[in-house]
Design an enzyme around this catalytic site. Structure first.
Site, PDB file in Angstrom:
ATOM      1  CD  GLN A  68      -3.288  -3.668   6.879  1.00  0.00           C
ATOM      2  OE1 GLN A  68      -2.907  -3.171   6.178  1.00  0.00           O
ATOM      3  NE2 GLN A  68      -3.635  -5.444   6.734  1.00  0.00           N
TER       4      GLN A  68
ATOM      5  CE  LYS B 136      -4.006  -2.275   2.296  1.00  0.00           C
ATOM      6  NZ  LYS B 136      -4.305  -2.786   3.246  1.00  0.00           N
TER       7      LYS B 136
ATOM      8  CG  ASP C 221      -9.192   0.580   5.565  1.00  0.00           C
ATOM      9  OD1 ASP C 221      -9.231  -0.057   4.565  1.00  0.00           O
ATOM     10  OD2 ASP C 221      -8.980  -0.244   5.879  1.00  0.00           O
TER      11      ASP C 221
END
Ligand code: NAP
Length: 306
Positions: free
Chosen positions: A100, A56, A125
């Site tokens: 994460q 990412k 997200d």
């Protein structure tokens, strides 16, 4: 039977999106004196999480974003991680925040508290309840990356662009009108299934949500023009379940005993029945990653009111 369905190449599409993001970042950075910033928090040494975060950050950098990170050891406390979230919330250089997942066991029960601590405006997200509520209401806000990436692949399935061509621009792939289409989403997680069903509904598809307690899954699937499998069971969706000409999006990522990655759809059986299908790997996965960068750019634009 369609012996050669359209292969929805997520690596290629992610590259198309990446090129467009990079162009936009360049012009916005020139105009506003800084590029969008992505802040990443990684706790522990889970090899898969380390690889995902590395990927990412690499793609974000390739698009011209600034990246910032907090990396904590496995035994990090809740307070340490929460402080990192707050530091990114208050940092004007950070537009998108990624925490994460999964978190180590001592933090797992308070995962949602940490996700909820992320400023909704920086929720790259799309997992904050405010953003999920806006999705439910059909209003703005940031959308979860995997559902967003899956929708872009559905748009690709119904578009006439030449997959694999270097000349294609993302803007050429319009939002497909799904009026009159029946869709089934198998899996109802908050990460994938539920938001995806709402995104399909917003495009006027008639949506069935299925899960582990749904009877007659084969019959339900056989009625669908669009099949989304987001379960985590290798080969659950069999070829005989697929309506001829359906679009099949396989979100599942499963590791076989010999270490290979495979989806939730029995690909070789299903492909001849489909009009279009995603491979695993190389379908939804790469789109999920690039959508994090896309969301960070959207968050930047909203913050600077571009
Ligand atoms: P999850 O939270 O475990 O949810 C799985 C869902 O599948 C649940 O709703 C469950 O139903 C349903 N289910 C389980 N067994 C079933 C069965 N036999 N028939 C019908 N439904 C069944 O998983 P997730 O986070 O949504 O992820 C799903 C898959 O997508 C996993 O393989 C994951 O690795 C993959 N994934 C891929 C990406 C990507 O970027 N490609 C991103 C995220 C996730 P109940 O609710 O009734 O338990």
């Amino acid at each position: 039977m369609n012996a050669s369905p359209k292969l929805l190449d997520g690596r290629w599409l992610a590259g198309v999106v990446e090129r467009e993001i990079a162009q936009e970042v360049k012009s916005l950075a020139a105009k506003y004196g800084r590029a969008p910033g992505l802040g990443v928090i990684l706790v522990g040494a889970n090899p898969a999480s380390q690889a995902y975060v590395g990927n990412k950050e690499k793609i974000a950098k390739r698009c011209g974003l600034n990246t910032f990170d907090f990396r904590f050891p496995e035994e990090a406390s809740f307070e340490q991680v929460e402080a990192a979230v707050q530091a990114f919330n208050n940092d004007q250089k950070v537009d998108g925040i990624l925490l994460q997942l999964p978190l180590p066991t001592q933090l797992a029960s308070r995962q949602n508290v940490l996700l909820d601590a992320i400023s909704p405006a920086k929720d790259a997200d799309g997992l904050h309840p405010e953003n999920q509520g806006l999705l439910m209401r059909g209003e703005g806000g940031l959308r979860s990356c995997t559902p967003l990436g899956a929708m872009k692949l559905i748009d690709l399935a119904y578009s006439s662009v030449e997959i694999g061509s270097e000349a294609v621009q993302f803007s050429q792939i319009g939002a497909a009108d799904l009026s009159g289409k029946r869709a089934i989403v198998i899996g109802r997680s908050i990460l994938v299934g539920k938001p995806l069903a709402l995104l399909l509904l917003a495009r006027n598809a008639t949506v069935t949500m299925a899960h582990s307690k749904s009877p007659k899954l084969a019959d339900l699937t056989a009625q669908a023009d669009i099949v989304i499998a987001a379960v985590g069971r290798p080969g659950l969706v069999r070829g005989g379940w697929i309506k001829p000409g359906a679009v099949v999006i396989d979100v599942g990522i499963n590791r076989t005993q010999d270490g290979k990655l495979t989806g939730d759809v029995a690909y070789d059986e299903a492909a001849p029945h489909c009009a279009a299908i995603t491979p695993v790997p190389g379908g939804v996965g790469p789109m999920t990653v690039v959508m994090l960068v896309y969301n960070t750019l959207q968050a930047f634009r909203i913050r600077i009111k571009e």
